[in-house]
Design a protein around this motif. Structure first.
Motif, PDB file in Angstrom:
ATOM      1  N   GLN A 138       0.817  -1.210  -0.107  1.00 43.67           N
ATOM      2  CA  GLN A 138       0.130   0.130   0.052  1.00 43.67           C
ATOM      3  C   GLN A 138       1.011   1.381  -0.072  1.00 43.67           C
ATOM      4  OE1 GLN A 138      -2.965   0.054   3.103  1.00 43.67           O
ATOM      5  NE2 GLN A 138      -3.385   2.190   2.979  1.00 43.67           N
ATOM      6  N   TYR A 139       0.681   2.039  -1.194  1.00 44.16           N
ATOM      7  CA  TYR A 139       1.371   3.370  -1.109  1.00 44.16           C
ATOM      8  C   TYR A 139       0.324   4.540  -0.916  1.00 44.16           C
ATOM      9  CZ  TYR A 139       4.304   7.388  -2.611  1.00 44.16           C
ATOM     10  OH  TYR A 139       4.822   8.376  -2.602  1.00 44.16           O
ATOM     11  N   ASN A 140       0.463   5.279   0.177  1.00 45.38           N
ATOM     12  CA  ASN A 140      -0.039   6.484   0.374  1.00 45.38           C
ATOM     13  C   ASN A 140       0.296   7.794   0.259  1.00 45.38           C
ATOM     14  OD1 ASN A 140      -2.605   4.854   1.335  1.00 45.38           O
ATOM     15  ND2 ASN A 140      -1.608   4.864   3.308  1.00 45.38           N
ATOM     16  N   SER A 141      -0.302   8.719  -0.501  1.00 47.81           N
ATOM     17  CA  SER A 141       0.087  10.143  -0.727  1.00 47.81           C
ATOM     18  C   SER A 141      -0.867  11.037  -0.160  1.00 47.81           C
ATOM     19  CB  SER A 141       0.520  10.251  -2.030  1.00 47.81           C
ATOM     20  OG  SER A 141       0.936  11.690  -2.112  1.00 47.81           O
ATOM     21  N   ASP A 142      -0.972  11.471   1.130  1.00 49.16           N
ATOM     22  CA  ASP A 142      -1.884  12.470   1.610  1.00 49.16           C
ATOM     23  C   ASP A 142      -1.510  14.277   1.457  1.00 49.16           C
ATOM     24  OD1 ASP A 142      -3.265  10.370   2.016  1.00 49.16           O
ATOM     25  OD2 ASP A 142      -2.625  10.010   4.168  1.00 49.16           O
ATOM     26  N   ARG A 143      -2.510  14.840   1.175  1.00 47.42           N
ATOM     27  CA  ARG A 143      -2.209  16.190   1.287  1.00 47.42           C
ATOM     28  C   ARG A 143      -3.328  16.930   1.940  1.00 47.42           C
ATOM     29  NH1 ARG A 143      -3.157  20.930  -1.733  1.00 47.42           N
ATOM     30  NH2 ARG A 143      -1.497  22.492  -1.957  1.00 47.42           N
ATOM     31  N   GLU A 144      -2.827  17.745   3.279  1.00 47.10           N
ATOM     32  CA  GLU A 144      -4.032  18.077   3.832  1.00 47.10           C
ATOM     33  C   GLU A 144      -3.721  19.582   4.305  1.00 47.10           C
ATOM     34  OE1 GLU A 144      -5.887  17.617   8.453  1.00 47.10           O
ATOM     35  OE2 GLU A 144      -4.076  16.196   7.878  1.00 47.10           O
ATOM     36  N   GLN A 145      -4.881  20.181   3.866  1.00 44.23           N
ATOM     37  CA  GLN A 145      -4.693  21.695   3.846  1.00 44.23           C
ATOM     38  C   GLN A 145      -5.347  22.315   5.166  1.00 44.23           C
ATOM     39  OE1 GLN A 145      -6.288  24.003   0.970  1.00 44.23           O
ATOM     40  NE2 GLN A 145      -5.181  25.979   1.458  1.00 44.23           N
ATOM     41  N   PHE A 146      -4.645  23.071   6.094  1.00 43.01           N
ATOM     42  CA  PHE A 146      -5.408  23.417   7.345  1.00 43.01           C
ATOM     43  C   PHE A 146      -4.858  25.087   7.618  1.00 43.01           C
ATOM     44  CE2 PHE A 146      -0.683  22.089   8.127  1.00 43.01           C
ATOM     45  CZ  PHE A 146      -0.292  23.356   8.992  1.00 43.01           C
ATOM     46  N   LEU A 147      -6.092  25.547   8.410  1.00 44.14           N
ATOM     47  CA  LEU A 147      -5.891  26.880   8.612  1.00 44.14           C
ATOM     48  C   LEU A 147      -5.743  27.517  10.043  1.00 44.14           C
ATOM     49  CD1 LEU A 147      -6.644  29.822   7.324  1.00 44.14           C
ATOM     50  CD2 LEU A 147      -8.924  29.592   8.278  1.00 44.14           C
ATOM     51  N   THR A 148      -4.680  28.230  10.264  1.00 46.17           N
ATOM     52  CA  THR A 148      -4.557  28.663  11.607  1.00 46.17           C
ATOM     53  C   THR A 148      -4.895  30.101  11.746  1.00 46.17           C
ATOM     54  OG1 THR A 148      -2.002  29.694  11.023  1.00 46.17           O
ATOM     55  CG2 THR A 148      -2.182  27.199  11.504  1.00 46.17           C
ATOM     56  N   ASN A 149      -4.320  30.860  12.844  1.00 42.43           N
ATOM     57  CA  ASN A 149      -5.187  32.089  13.169  1.00 42.43           C
ATOM     58  C   ASN A 149      -4.574  33.151  11.973  1.00 42.43           C
ATOM     59  OD1 ASN A 149      -6.493  31.302  15.407  1.00 42.43           O
ATOM     60  ND2 ASN A 149      -5.033  31.920  16.738  1.00 42.43           N
ATOM     61  N   SER A 150      -3.153  32.986  11.757  1.00 41.46           N
ATOM     62  CA  SER A 150      -2.634  33.962  10.821  1.00 41.46           C
ATOM     63  C   SER A 150      -2.374  33.458   9.281  1.00 41.46           C
ATOM     64  CB  SER A 150      -1.239  34.512  11.551  1.00 41.46           C
ATOM     65  OG  SER A 150      -0.448  33.230  11.741  1.00 41.46           O
ATOM     66  N   SER A 151      -2.461  32.095   9.295  1.00 47.67           N
ATOM     67  CA  SER A 151      -2.050  31.525   7.915  1.00 47.67           C
ATOM     68  C   SER A 151      -2.486  30.338   7.536  1.00 47.67           C
ATOM     69  CB  SER A 151      -0.441  31.526   7.801  1.00 47.67           C
ATOM     70  OG  SER A 151       0.022  30.446   8.832  1.00 47.67           O
ATOM     71  N   THR A 152      -2.364  29.850   6.325  1.00 47.66           N
ATOM     72  CA  THR A 152      -2.844  28.675   5.941  1.00 47.66           C
ATOM     73  C   THR A 152      -1.575  27.708   5.546  1.00 47.66           C
ATOM     74  OG1 THR A 152      -4.502  29.622   4.770  1.00 47.66           O
ATOM     75  CG2 THR A 152      -3.969  27.267   4.010  1.00 47.66           C
ATOM     76  N   GLY A 153      -1.788  26.466   6.231  1.00 52.67           N
ATOM     77  CA  GLY A 153      -0.826  25.293   6.072  1.00 52.67           C
ATOM     78  C   GLY A 153      -0.918  24.284   5.196  1.00 52.67           C
ATOM     79  N   ILE A 154      -0.118  23.628   4.906  1.00 52.95           N
ATOM     80  CA  ILE A 154      -0.248  22.064   4.005  1.00 52.95           C
ATOM     81  C   ILE A 154       0.609  21.329   4.798  1.00 52.95           C
ATOM     82  CG2 ILE A 154       0.130  20.824   1.839  1.00 52.95           C
ATOM     83  CD1 ILE A 154      -0.616  23.603   0.470  1.00 52.95           C
ATOM     84  N   LEU A 155      -0.091  19.972   4.757  1.00 53.45           N
ATOM     85  CA  LEU A 155       0.676  18.970   5.544  1.00 53.45           C
ATOM     86  C   LEU A 155       0.695  17.671   4.585  1.00 53.45           C
ATOM     87  CD1 LEU A 155       2.281  17.396   7.776  1.00 53.45           C
ATOM     88  CD2 LEU A 155      -0.206  16.699   8.585  1.00 53.45           C
ATOM     89  N   GLN A 156       1.896  17.480   3.984  1.00 52.31           N
ATOM     90  CA  GLN A 156       2.026  16.536   2.990  1.00 52.31           C
ATOM     91  C   GLN A 156       2.650  15.241   3.646  1.00 52.31           C
ATOM     92  OE1 GLN A 156       1.344  17.153  -0.261  1.00 52.31           O
ATOM     93  NE2 GLN A 156       1.916  14.771  -1.117  1.00 52.31           N
ATOM     94  N   THR A 157       2.056  14.110   3.366  1.00 51.25           N
ATOM     95  CA  THR A 157       2.488  12.886   4.062  1.00 51.25           C
ATOM     96  C   THR A 157       2.340  11.792   2.808  1.00 51.25           C
ATOM     97  OG1 THR A 157       1.432  13.180   5.846  1.00 51.25           O
ATOM     98  CG2 THR A 157       2.263  10.924   5.615  1.00 51.25           C
ATOM     99  N   GLU A 158       3.705  11.188   2.532  1.00 51.12           N
ATOM    100  CA  GLU A 158       3.911  10.088   1.711  1.00 51.12           C
ATOM    101  C   GLU A 158       4.640   9.199   2.324  1.00 51.12           C
ATOM    102  OE1 GLU A 158       5.480  10.936  -2.032  1.00 51.12           O
ATOM    103  OE2 GLU A 158       4.194  12.967  -2.225  1.00 51.12           O
ATOM    104  N   GLY A 159       4.221   7.664   1.980  1.00 52.35           N
ATOM    105  CA  GLY A 159       4.843   6.667   2.537  1.00 52.35           C
ATOM    106  C   GLY A 159       4.216   5.044   1.930  1.00 52.35           C
ATOM    107  N   ALA A 160       5.054   4.093   2.008  1.00 50.81           N
ATOM    108  CA  ALA A 160       4.544   2.806   1.659  1.00 50.81           C
ATOM    109  C   ALA A 160       4.506   1.879   2.571  1.00 50.81           C
ATOM    110  CB  ALA A 160       5.539   2.298   0.378  1.00 50.81           C
ATOM    111  N   GLN A 161       3.648   0.833   2.519  1.00 46.67           N
ATOM    112  CA  GLN A 161       3.433   0.004   3.645  1.00 46.67           C
ATOM    113  C   GLN A 161       3.365  -1.444   2.908  1.00 46.67           C
ATOM    114  OE1 GLN A 161      -0.041   1.667   5.872  1.00 46.67           O
ATOM    115  NE2 GLN A 161       1.187   1.635   7.309  1.00 46.67           N
ATOM    116  N   THR A 162       4.196  -2.392   3.523  1.00 48.39           N
ATOM    117  CA  THR A 162       4.076  -3.879   2.947  1.00 48.39           C
ATOM    118  C   THR A 162       3.754  -4.818   4.181  1.00 48.39           C
ATOM    119  OG1 THR A 162       5.592  -3.287   1.285  1.00 48.39           O
ATOM    120  CG2 THR A 162       5.405  -5.484   1.870  1.00 48.39           C
ATOM    121  N   PHE A 163       2.786  -5.542   3.956  1.00 51.17           N
ATOM    122  CA  PHE A 163       2.253  -6.513   4.958  1.00 51.17           C
ATOM    123  C   PHE A 163       2.502  -7.756   4.186  1.00 51.17           C
ATOM    124  CE2 PHE A 163      -0.189  -2.518   5.686  1.00 51.17           C
ATOM    125  CZ  PHE A 163       0.068  -2.297   6.952  1.00 51.17           C
TER     126      PHE A 163
END
Length: 455
Positions: free
Chosen positions: A99-124
């Protein structure tokens, strides 16, 4: 190892050897399929181009190309796969997952907008095995095997009835051809009588009105010959369709059956009935279906009560980190309330079994009736064949004597025509009795479960 012999103009082994390894298996399967397809077409072409088509060759064509037979074979293969599915429940299962995941999450703080990018692979790697149960797997496997066996016996019965149809159609086509020859011969005889009558009228040995009767008989004989020809054409078309031959191609010459003396069935009627009840594939198939339903009923009864299950599972994560889990589970399940669903399922199967048992009982009565009728048909048709042969010989002598007497002026036209009608009737009766007897012989083998030609 691939062969280097020429295959339709190509050095097949060299071609395969030059392919990458992953394509070689596919190419071999493709070549086998081509060989079978070409061989099948060649068999049909050979049958259509040969001088004489024997009954054995016709039966082989039907086994290879009849769609009903091939469909029954596929049903058997499907039943085999159902058994494999049921057997697989007794073995462990092992599977790997990536399984390979590529997540992009946008979030809002009091003064700015941020983006959290997460990527990674899992093997079971996962494994599981049901070690023990309350018998559910055994019941499922037992039901699947009996259902598979029922399909096999049904397919065998379909093959047998199809082969019998080929025998029947083959003989019916021969019958039609022989009757057409009789009709053509009758035209020739009627022409001879007409010519002789005209000769006697010119010699003033016969009245003019006799020519009208002789001419009417001649014209009627031509109509009968055309009707017989149409019957032969229709019989041949039906036979070609059953054999899988092209409708536009002419039917090869069929091998004429020998008018051999008949023999009475070697066994008693009661013995043949017992054989049929034990050996008929359609009856055995019904019994196997009932056995399968009984296993299904046992499974339903077990599921309606207390069940237990002991299973083991193992799971290992290979990446991004190496983790493993081992689980041993013992589960007891007691149905407390399901609004009567499981009990109703068990009762429904009980009623289904009773219904099928009643159907089987009636089918066995039908087997007894079929065998009794087929047994008596063989005896009666044998007697008909003997009597028809004697009548044919007598009618031929009578007709020859009548024609000779007419030439000499001793017989009148009515006596000759009467002798002619008797001869035609005797010839037709002998042909009908011969092929009815041949068909009834095979029909007795069919209804008693004995091997029939081509099986």
């Amino acid at each position: 190892m691939a062969s280097d012999r020429p295959f339709y103009g190509l050095q097949f082994g060299k071609v395969v050897g030059a392919m990458p390894y992953r394509f070689r298996s596919l190419s071999r399967y493709l070549s086998i399929a081509i060989v079978f397809a070409v061989g099948s077409a060649a068999t049909i072409a050979q049958a259509q181009g040969q001088d004489v088509l024997t009954l054995d060759q016709a039966l082989k064509l039907a086994k290879d190309h009849n769609g009903t037979v091939r469909s029954a074979l596929m049903q058997v293969k499907a039943g085999d796969q159902t058994v494999i599915q049921a057997q697989s429940a007794f073995y462990p299962t092992l599977n790997a997952q990536y399984q390979y995941n590529s997540d992009r999450e946008q979030f809002l703080t009091n003064s700015s907008t941020g983006i959290l990018q997460t990527e990674g692979a899992q093997t079971f790697l996962n494994a599981s095995w049901t070690l023990l149960d309350s018998g559910e797997r055994d019941y499922s496997l037992g039901a699947a095997k009996r259902a598979r066996d029922a399909r096999k016996f049904n397919a065998k019965q379909i093959l047998r009835t199809t082969l019998f149809s080929v025998v029947q159609q083959y003989y019916n086509t021969l019958r039609a051809q022989e009757l057409e020859k009789v009709a053509i011969t009758e035209v020739s005889r009627a022409q001879t009588i007409l010519d002789q009558t005209q000769t006697r009228i010119k010699a003033r040995d016969a009245a003019q009105i006799e020519e009208l009767q002789a001419n009417a008989d001649y014209q009627n004989a031509k109509v009968s010959a055309l009707t017989a020809k149409n019957t032969t054409t229709n019989a041949g078309a039906t036979l070609k369709a059953t054999l899988g031959l092209s409708s536009g191609a002419p039917l090869p010459t069929l091998q004429k059956t020998n008018a051999a003396t008949h023999a009475a069935p070697p066994e008693s009627l009661q013995s043949l009935i017992l054989t049929g009840l034990d050996s008929r594939p359609d009856i055995i198939a019904q019994r196997k279906n009932i056995e399968s339903e009984r296993f299904q009923k046992q499974l339903a009864e077990r599921q309606a009560g207390l069940t237990m299950n002991l299973s083991a599972a193992y799971s290992e994560q290979v990446q991004p980190v190496n983790l493993s889990n081992r689980t041993l589970t013992f589960l007891i399940n007691i149905p407390i309330f399901d609004a009567g669903k499981l009990s109703a399922n068990s009762r429904a199967l009980s009623y289904s079994i009773r219904a099928d048992e009643a159907t089987l009982e009636q089918a066995e009565r039908g087997v007894r009736a079929d065998i009794e009728a087929a047994y008596k048909d063989v005896i009666t048709n044998g007697e008909r064949l003997d009597a028809a042969q004697i009548a044919l010989e007598a009618s031929q002598k009578n007709y020859d004597a009548a024609v000779d007497s007419q030439k000499a002026g001793a017989y009148d036209l009515l006596q000759v025509l009467t002798a002619q009608v008797s001869l035609v009737t005797a010839e037709s009766n002998q042909i009908q009795a011969l092929y009815d007897y041949r068909i009834s012989e095979v029909n007795l083998q069919l209804v008693t479960g004995r091997a029939i030609p081509g099986e």
